[in-house]
Design an enzyme around this catalytic site. Sequence first.
Site, PDB file in Angstrom:
ATOM      1  N   ALA A 170     -48.152   9.468  -5.993  1.00 46.13           N
ATOM      2  CA  ALA A 170     -48.311  10.705  -4.482  1.00 46.13           C
ATOM      3  C   ALA A 170     -47.318  10.771  -3.847  1.00 46.13           C
ATOM      4  O   ALA A 170     -46.449  11.862  -3.467  1.00 46.13           O
ATOM      5  CB  ALA A 170     -49.656  10.953  -3.876  1.00 46.13           C
TER       6      ALA A 170
ATOM      7  N   HIS B 275     -43.492   6.075  -1.167  1.00 46.48           N
ATOM      8  CA  HIS B 275     -42.669   5.946   0.166  1.00 46.48           C
ATOM      9  C   HIS B 275     -41.522   5.430  -0.290  1.00 46.48           C
ATOM     10  O   HIS B 275     -39.881   5.083  -0.346  1.00 46.48           O
ATOM     11  CB  HIS B 275     -42.702   5.995   1.521  1.00 46.48           C
ATOM     12  CG  HIS B 275     -43.402   6.705   1.254  1.00 46.48           C
ATOM     13  ND1 HIS B 275     -44.985   6.805   2.842  1.00 46.48           N
ATOM     14  CD2 HIS B 275     -44.251   8.185   1.071  1.00 46.48           C
ATOM     15  CE1 HIS B 275     -45.922   7.789   2.735  1.00 46.48           C
ATOM     16  NE2 HIS B 275     -45.691   8.455   1.635  1.00 46.48           N
TER      17      HIS B 275
ATOM     18  N   CYS C  46     -52.146   8.253  -4.013  1.00 44.96           N
ATOM     19  CA  CYS C  46     -51.407   6.366  -5.001  1.00 44.96           C
ATOM     20  C   CYS C  46     -49.695   7.035  -4.310  1.00 44.96           C
ATOM     21  O   CYS C  46     -49.551   7.985  -4.357  1.00 44.96           O
ATOM     22  CB  CYS C  46     -52.086   7.138  -5.981  1.00 44.96           C
ATOM     23  SG  CYS C  46     -51.490   8.678  -7.215  1.00 44.96           S
TER      24      CYS C  46
END
Lengths: 560, 482, 491
Positions: B48, B186, B45
Amino acid sequence: MEMPIEVTPDRAGHVVLQDAACELPMSETATLPGVVSQRACALYGARWMLAAVQDVIHLVHGPVGCAYNAGTVRRKSYQVFTTCLDEQDVIFGGRGKLARSIEEAVRLRPDASGVMVYVTCTAALIGEYVEAICREAAVRLGIPVAPVTCPGFCGVGQGQGQDAAAATLLEYFVGREAGDVEAGTVNLLGEFDVQGDLGEIERLLARLGLKVQCAVSGRADVASLGRAHRAALNVVHCRRTGQNLADAMEREFGTPQLKASFFGLRETAASLEKIAGFFGLAAEWIAGQAEGARASAAPYVASLAGKRVALFFGASRMGSMAGAFRELGLEMVLAGSQFGCQGDYQEVRRCSGGGTVFIDDANELELSEFLHRRRPDLLVGGTREKYLAHKLGIPFLIFPQETSAFAGFSGFVNLARDTAALLNAPVWRLVQRQHAAPRVAVATREGTMVDSHFGRATRFAVFDLPGGVAREVGVRETGAGDFNCEDGSARSSLADKLALLADCRAVFCQAAGHCIRDLAAERDLAIIETDGKVEDVLADYIRRHPSLAGTRPGEGGWKK
Amino acid sequence: MSLVRMKCNECIPERDKHMYVTGEEPVIPSCNIATLPGDMTERGCAFAGARGVIGGPITDIIAMVHSPVGCAWYTWGTRRHLSDQYAWATKDRLTNVAFNRRFCVTSDMQEKDVVFGGMKKLERACLEAIRLFPEAKGLIIFTTCTTGLIGDDVQAVARKVEKETGILVFAAQSPGCSGVSQSKGHHDFNTQFYRQVTELRERRPELKMREEEKTPYDVCLVGEYNMDWDLKVTRPLFEQLGLRIVSVFSGNERIENLVKMPDVKLNIVHCQRSAEYIAEMEKEGNGVPFIRCSLYGIHQTSKALREAARFFGLEERAEQIITGEMARIEKSIAFYREKLQGKKVAIYVGGPRVWHWIKLMEELGMTVVAGLCTFAHADDYEKINAKAGKGMLVIDAPNEFEIEEMLLDTKPDLFLCGMKEKHLGRKLGVPTVNSHSYEKGPYAGFAGMVNFARDLYQGIYAPVWKFQWGLNGGGETTDAAE
Amino acid sequence: MRLSEIPVEGIPYDQLKIEKYTCTPEYAERPADLIPSGARAVVVNPNRTCMPLGAMWATMGLHKGIPFVQGAQGCTTYVRYTFSRVFKEPATIATASFHEDAAVFGGRRNLIEGIRNLVVRYRPEVIGICTTCSSEIIGDDMVSNIKAAKAKLREEIGREAADAVDIVLINTPSFAGSHVEGYDRASRAFVETLATRQTGPNHKVNIIPGLLYPGDIREIKHLLRHMGVEGITLFDISDPFDAPLRPPQKFPYEPPGGTTATEIRDMANSLATMALQPHAGQAGARYLERKYGVRALVGQTPVGVQGTDDFIRGLSEVAGLPVPEDLLDERGRLVDSLADTFHHTMMKKVAVMGDPDVVLSVTRFVLEMGMEPVALAGSSVSKTFVHSLREIFEEGEFTGDPLVINGGDLFEFEEYLKKLSRLDLVIGNSKAVDIAKELQIPLVRVGFPIYDRFGYQKRAIVGYRGGEILLADIVNSILGYQYPDDRTHQL
């Protein structure tokens, strides 16, 4: 009181029950072939005595097995060299091999100040002239090379090896260094520094202002042995290993000697006072120290009250430890040794009460028979006895001890603490606990008092003890009448009686003979000799078995 | 060439457009789109991505996971982004594991916090954590599904805590259910961190690098997370070149250096999926140019050094370094090339490493028969297409079923994959090498390649694979795969 | 060139030469007022994870059972990752893949499509639907969603095939309880949904092992076999999570073994249900008792002598069978081992951490060894933990006053241990590794999770034989750490 074990004719005299007449057991005779002996051989004894000598090369002149086994002494590993005699050497002689081995060993350990060559069965039987080879080597190498004549077959046990070791020390090491007697110095003979024992003794002697010159062999090397004869006094700690040496040194060098024991408060205090007396020293502090230690040990001692101990040692330790265990409040039910002498048994007799059994050179069968019948609360002995005791569910204290120093005043506190901890180990509770609901029987005529001898009893009241509460579940009657232990036919009716109580874990009765105990032990039924009111007896039993409180009948402790 | 259909997808045709075989015509599959529900996806996800991949490697911050306990527990010390900054365990001993992986800090949201809002608790938790860990130079609050859904204003909490304590506090808001994969995390981290650093530098200009400290050779290594100490191999290469690495985003990096990112002359971007965003923003916002590189394999590492060198006019030194490094490893590589020659390998990673490693495998004489990406975007597939030979199976966001079919169809000698997939591979008798955290790294740079080659070799040549066919050597079951 | 001249080893770890930097110049005491976890809002180094993991664990123990997680992808991925790390096995778990649309419109579509996609591909027999924090916050009406999903399935694959798949809902909001409670809830959910009274009794005993490893479950089965009792193990992970490598496997890979749905149905007809962990599995046992009158026996995990005694006694009683000699021999061997080793264990100070049932049963065992517990940390808050410990202390005649943490974090545990003047051993899971290493005392690994060493999941600590293994571990750790080598030639 009857003899707790069966004594075969050839063992008669070795097994003695202490009573008024009070004979000592026969000792120092050869072991019967075919018994499972607890004794060892002369090589073992020599290694026991010498392994701790620090700066010499220990070379076992024999087949590899002797060296392999002689590497471990008092459960510690030492470096040993060996000539590793093989078939060729046996046929053609091991002379050359021994000479070469000595030289090579010295090249491998150039820091060594001497060599001890242990002569084993093989080396002795093939007739090596070991002394001569050693002499030659000593000349060549410039250090003492000493044979220890301890072939396994000589003597009746490890004792002869210890004597041989003492002889070697005297001949090759003691007194090498010139010099006069040094005031205020002592040797400790027969002290092996197990778990810091030596340090404890040294601390006490230092308080008297005395210095330990050499401890044989807890702290001995070529140099300290060389000046051992300059000590003002030889203090013999272990008689078996120290006495010979002391006698010889007294003969040869005029060193006076004194027997001492540092185990137990009374013995330690008495020994210190004797030593102080010898040197004319003030020693008022001793009594105070002893009392301090007694106070520290008191809570442990209290928990040991009334427990029964069986002692089985090598030789002299039996006597010196008996007093210490007595001071712990333990009743000594067995005193035995592998190769003790009359003096050792005399010493132990001072500390024993009526009913102590002496067994000299006890074999495994005798020991297990004794444990089975008398079920002491503690067995003290060495590795070879340990697992036998465990299998019978009897706590075991090992010697040489594994935990801390037992010598001196603080050592006594350690002994008290270790012994108390040992007896309180939870495992002993778990041993007895079975899967059935806890159930006991009481030999009682009316149901109110424990009033029958097991063999004569005709009524047993049966109780369950779930959750620590006694609940009567019925009365069982038997037809068995009087009996005699010596009469074989009686045993079968006893067996019937025991079968009737097969679901019980304990039976309370006024008394029971040894054949009953025997049969009961086989069936895991505890026989408890007692008298008094049934309810008191049961309450006492429940109090002493706290694990009963956690049990519930049927439910198995699982909450619903 | 064309899209392919796998047997397992006969009943789910939606998956067809995610896979193809490389060939003449470059194909870009459907990618970076939502996962099918009920798909046995390997994706993680957004949380994470933000917490695990980029936030985790920073060495001296408290990673405050604002969530129920699980999200924090799962990201505690798992990813192997190592660090050299240690706290004291006792008076004379350092902790066993570096600060960034030793402690797990969370607001442990409970039912009542969910009902009444978690901001108060978060604020208290932050203040307590800062008192508990004087080691920390900063704190990053990570939000999760729970705290995203209940709408806690963590920015406000961050500002308040920073004001109160003077410690740098950042917020990374990427709840697990946002975006389609960790890639969203990210991206979120990149943009939010850039924005917050920019504001911070305005608010506290003393945190910028002082002019006199700057050198003409200041660079930042972007998208390098120090997996199993990769930096121990890659950092010296650039330093020998004469560059000064001011900051690494974010492997083994201190927060104060990350604040100085805008002060460098060049960004060297390694992971171009998770961190190119910030390089782009640095370029637009602060005028810092960037170059893309790969630090895996001989050819690509050399190329990276040469390009960095060209930027600064240090070409000659680059050649010396490359020659020296090559001399050190060529015998080892030759040995492994001989052993690995002709072996087939399947690679399943997040995305970029597929194209990072195609060349590396070629250098070892191996062929990549399948490349699978969890969260790759179109530009990753362009790079794959540029580097791959013909006939390589490519799958976007594969699920467990497809991975299994891929292994059975392409029959690789080795499967490079992550923790979740490796046991499946082994059950099918295919050796695996951990491509996420490595087996025994580092794998980057010249020297790391020997480690990589060794682990590939150990995978393929492990004696166990001889025993897998049972007593009689033919396998014992008959109801086998087709 | 000879092979020995090639540096084939690459760079081993010791050659990386990593210099360690310290965050602060010197050690500083942590503020004392923030040490007790009860005094803090922040949790540092949690001792537990969230509920869905327990429910997924349970579902993984079913034959052709697949957990379906109604939440974001991480909720699945992290758990699969954890299971793989612990068991070294594949873990097939499906996710509803919540994205923003689910957060806005709810997870109904995800569930319906997800179940459909899962069933058409994998044809599972049982699906355990685990909710998460997000689905609970969004407020999905799971019962109606599951109905809709079933309807969709019937439409697509036919009524018969659709009805062959059992779908069980397990409510596991991550912001409450812990993984232990997740398992407990699953135990109830499965029997509540599936168990049905049939014509007659089946003479079996239900076993709900709780969060025990495959090796432990195999040992429990060994005990049942020797007692001559036929059992139904609910959530039998012993085969699924310890599967052999025997290719070629079926396609798709399907873990062997597991409890079948038929067996769960039959649990209503058993003699009794024995729940081996009061905190994980009791709910299922209680439900069967209330609804079907199947006796519930809930006890401490059979670790050590008395723990196993209790289990065996219970089993013997419910099945009406005597305890066979060979089990009494096993017991005797464990007691013998205790007798052979207590010199090394007695009075040793030990700290135990882990799930409450692990801490309880292991504490009982270490008391049997004469050890002294000084700190006991149960992972999740429990109403009975402290009371049960007190009972265990009483039974073991232990009068010490250890720190008892009921659901607090490991930071509190760690800081407490660091202040102790003496500690000989830590017993716990991999989360205690750093603590033990920093204190330079040995760690004996038990409980969940163990991911930093191999083999613990394959062997047993339960039963008499398991007790011997755990005992050996404890004794050998103490010997290796405390005894000089020259003291261990003879023990």
